[in-house]
Design an enzyme around this catalytic site. Structure first.
Site, PDB file in Angstrom:
ATOM      1  N   GLU A 151      -2.915  -1.109  -1.307  1.00 37.01           N
ATOM      2  CA  GLU A 151      -2.195  -0.287  -2.280  1.00 37.01           C
ATOM      3  C   GLU A 151      -2.407  -0.742  -3.727  1.00 37.01           C
ATOM      4  OE1 GLU A 151       1.889  -0.175  -0.930  1.00 37.01           O
ATOM      5  OE2 GLU A 151       1.385   1.426   0.456  1.00 37.01           O
ATOM      6  N   GLU A 309      -0.748   4.439   6.741  1.00 35.91           N
ATOM      7  CA  GLU A 309       0.577   3.854   6.964  1.00 35.91           C
ATOM      8  C   GLU A 309       1.651   4.908   6.807  1.00 35.91           C
ATOM      9  OE1 GLU A 309       2.030   0.756   4.413  1.00 35.91           O
ATOM     10  OE2 GLU A 309       0.166  -0.360   4.528  1.00 35.91           O
TER      11      GLU A 309
HETATM   12  C1  GAL Z   1       3.656  -0.122   2.133  1.00 37.74           C
HETATM   13  C2  GAL Z   1       2.887  -1.421   2.206  1.00 37.74           C
HETATM   14  C3  GAL Z   1       3.237  -2.192   3.451  1.00 37.74           C
HETATM   15  C4  GAL Z   1       4.717  -2.246   3.635  1.00 37.74           C
HETATM   16  C5  GAL Z   1       5.272  -0.856   3.647  1.00 37.74           C
HETATM   17  C6  GAL Z   1       6.769  -0.821   3.844  1.00 37.74           C
HETATM   18  O1  GAL Z   1       3.675   0.422   0.870  1.00 37.74           O
HETATM   19  O2  GAL Z   1       1.507  -1.198   2.183  1.00 37.74           O
HETATM   20  O3  GAL Z   1       2.701  -3.480   3.348  1.00 37.74           O
HETATM   21  O4  GAL Z   1       5.274  -2.973   2.579  1.00 37.74           O
HETATM   22  O5  GAL Z   1       4.990  -0.238   2.427  1.00 37.74           O
HETATM   23  O6  GAL Z   1       7.252   0.491   3.815  1.00 37.74           O
END
Ligand code: GAL
Length: 664
Positions: A151, A309
């Site tokens: 990110e 994700e």
């Molecule tokens: C994302 C991040 C992950 C985790 C997740 C939690 O933005 O890439 O590592 O922190 O959020 O929602």
């Protein structure tokens, strides 16, 4: 197309963090992943301090074992470079690589993302760990995909960042005269006579320069991209056949022009976390997926993309975590897949016992495999298996919504007539209107070709350069339909106001002229002649060729046009001078689409049932139907439902249920 080696069908899995667990858990993980039909996991995202416990001393033994175990279990690996979280030794050794906020505070280690990408020490260390990983795992059979960093989205105001900003500005403007002109530095005695006088937009006594802020965002995007490319090139050199990606984060603070970045990514991947617990989550999910689909068209790996994700069982709203109701995980996952995601990946595989995200949901919850969460994890794996064939299908639509990173950033300056209006918010409002009217759309960038679209929407496209205005005229002249909302075309590419009346660049094609803005306080509602309401913004619209479609019926503007329509060439341009309430916006979107000859994806779908179609080049098509209501819905459509394996005619969707109909 470059696609993860050895992966057929749809990807399923998520972040796997074995470094948080003892080795016996790794074996159980692989067994449970197999049970859930997980086929891809991201490994090592935040493992730098375990991989390089001391400067230059690597410990890869544990990662060797993890990758071997995964390979034996038939699970592919997206191997991450851990550069989003440097180890404490790095920060202590290189204090100059710690980031500085706009207020001049140097942040210390103890969280993640605590580095400045412009700091030479950081870039060197990131390159070294990346090269070491590439050398170690280039030939590992589990390696399917490189996942660079996590990110990208940080900003910094340290001396290294300041120097880098100056270099970027020199390239952009060539000389100081051009910069002074673009930034209007004649205002408040800001004229620069030496590059060394220019700083990043740090804290100032009073309002800063909006053009400087806009350029700082653009610089931020290019600077972060440079950091990505440095790693990408090292990985490519070691493994020319393994695709490389990074996971995009979507957020107002992120200085990343994702469309531009996508040209450099072998696979566009996004992280998406809805921020509304109610029905808004479904709209946000659809929107994020359509955004990614738009970016993927810029990527050599497109048109497919990957949801890298999301949270399996969690929606985070400010101050509260909401559990997803049963079935919502599947509906959300299918919404991404329907719009071209080549799978569904999650943060994370196993819930952490400690650390900052100890209450974050996971495919394998704290309760273990005997849990509702894990049962849904297994069901989702089975479902994605049954849907493998849809991966060849693509989505096409005849409506485009133009979203522009530059307009978003320019409108984030604190000097605008209203702090309540926001480009991204307006894009979301128009997307919602189309979504609720059952109209599929592409989300595109100002640079994209418009010729294939019957309808193009410009929601608050604040920055319009002369070239784009000319392209919009050509589009209309050749029969296109355009729907434009307030605060569009007002400024040039440097954020300078276009003179002679708003909406500057678009006046002639809209057939209107606006000589002042009248923003509204958030509680005010203006009634409109079609029974709708407007809020946040209003304008006295003068007709200069256009006709009024609706008028304001109260307030200072009573009797004046609120929505207008203008025939231009063979096309039609509509203008909306206020933020319409959701129902009115939806009705307008449906009317404008009808006039442009655009029909809903599934005209028989009732309210609350989302329909998306993927088609393959060989004439197959798949209709995804997602019932977001809490009652069963029957629709007069037929096809083979891939979820149940049975032919249906008509289809009945259970409350909160889905169908994916193969139709030839
Ligand atoms: C994302 C991040 C992950 C985790 C997740 C939690 O933005 O890439 O590592 O922190 O959020 O929602």
């Amino acid at each position: 197309m470059r696609w993860p080696k050895g992966l057929d069908g749809l990807c399923y899995g998520g972040d796997h963090n074995p470094e948080q667990w003892p080795p016996e858990v790794w074996t159980e993980d692989v067994a449970l992943m197999r049970r859930a039909r997980v086929n891809l996991v991201t490994v090592g995202v935040f493992a730098w301090s375990r991989l390089e416990p001391q400067p230059g001393r690597y410990d890869f033994d544990w990662l060797d074992r993890v990758l071997d175990l995964l390979h034996t279990g038939g699970i592919r690996v997206a191997l991450a470079t851990p550069t989003a979280s440097p180890p404490p030794w790095f920060s202590l050794r290189h204090p100059d690589a710690l980031p500085v906020t706009a207020d001049g505070v140097r942040l210390q280690h103890g969280s993640r993302d605590t580095y400045c990408v412009s700091a030479p020490a950081y870039r060197r260390a990131a390159g070294e760990i990346t090269a070491a990983l590439a050398a170690r795992y280039a030939d590992h059979p589990a390696l399917a995909l490189w996942h660079v960093h996590n990110e990208y989205g940080t900003t910094c105001h340290c001396d290294h960042a300041t120097e880098a900003f100056r270099r970027w500005l020199r390239t952009r403007y060539g000389g100081l005269d051009a910069l002074n002109d673009a930034w209007t530095t004649s205002f408040w005695s800001q004229h620069y006579s030496d590059w060394a006088q220019i700083r990043t937009p740090v804290a100032t006594r009073y309002l800063g320069n909006p053009a400087q802020l806009l350029d700082f965002r653009r610089f931020g995007s290019d600077e972060l991209l440079g950091a990505y490319l440095a790693q990408r090139d090292l990985l490519r050199a070691a493994t020319p056949d393994v695709p490389v990606t990074t996971n995009f984060v979507l957020g107002g603070w992120v200085p990343v022009d994702h469309a531009r970045w996508s040209t450099e990514l072998d696979l566009v991947a996004i992280d998406h976390y809805p921020t509304e617990a109610g029905p808004g989550a479904e709209e946000q999910t659809a929107f994020a997926a359509d955004l990614a689909r738009g970016w993927a068209r810029h990527s050599p790996g497109g048109p497919g993309w990957l949801l890298m994700e999301t949270a399996p069982n969690l929606i985070l709203t400010p101050g509260r975590m909401h559990g997803k109701e049963p079935g919502r995980l599947l509906r959300h996952s299918l919404s991404y897949v329907a719009r071209g995601s080549r799978g569904a990946m999650f943060f994370q595989w196993r819930a952490s016992r400690g650390g900052a995200e100890l209450f974050h949901s996971a495919l394998l919850p704290h309760a273990g495999p005997r849990s509702r969460g894990f049962r849904e994890t297994v069901e989702l794996g089975e479902t994605l298996d049954r849907l493998a064939e849809v991966d060849v299908g693509t989505v096409s639509t005849s409506v485009a919504v133009v979203r522009d990173a530059g307009s978003w950033w320019a409108l984030q300056a604190s000097v605008l007539p209203s702090a309540e209006v926001d480009h991204a918010d307006e894009v979301a409002a128009v997307y919602r209107a189309l979504w609720r009217a059952g109209l599929g759309c592409d989300v595109v960038e100002p640079g994209d070709d418009l010729s294939g679209y019957a309808l193009v929407v410009l929601p608050m496209l604040y920055l319009v350069d002369d070239g784009y205005a000319a392209r919009l005229r050509d589009y209309l002249a050749s029969g296109g339909h355009l729907l434009v909302s307030y605060l569009s075309g007002v400024a040039d590419e440097y954020g300078r106001i276009r003179l002679g009346g708003h909406p500057g660049a678009l006046r002639d094609l809209l057939g209107i002229r606006v000589d002042e803005f009248q923003p509204l306080d958030p509680a005010t509602r203006l009634s409109l002649s079609d029974g709708g309401t407007g809020r946040l913004w209003s304008e006295p619209v003068e007709l200069a060729g256009a006709t009024a479609v609706t008028t304001y019926t109260d307030g200072r503007l009573a009797g004046g046009p609120a929505v207008t329509r203008h025939a231009y060439g063979a096309g039609v341009a509509w203008y909306v001078s206020t933020r319409l309430d959701d129902d009115t916006y939806r009705r307008l979107a449906a009317d404008v689409a009808r006039a442009a000859g655009v029909t809903p994806t599934c005209p028989v779908a009732p309210d609350g049932v989302e329909a998306v179609r993927r088609r393959s080049a060989d004439g197959r098509s798949w209709l995804f139907l997602l019932n977001h209501t809490d009652t069963a819905q029957t629709l007069p459509v037929a096809g083979l439902d891939l979820l149940t394996g049975g032919y249906v005619d008509p289809v009945t969707l259970p409350a909160g249920g889905c169908a994916v109909l193969r139709q030839s």
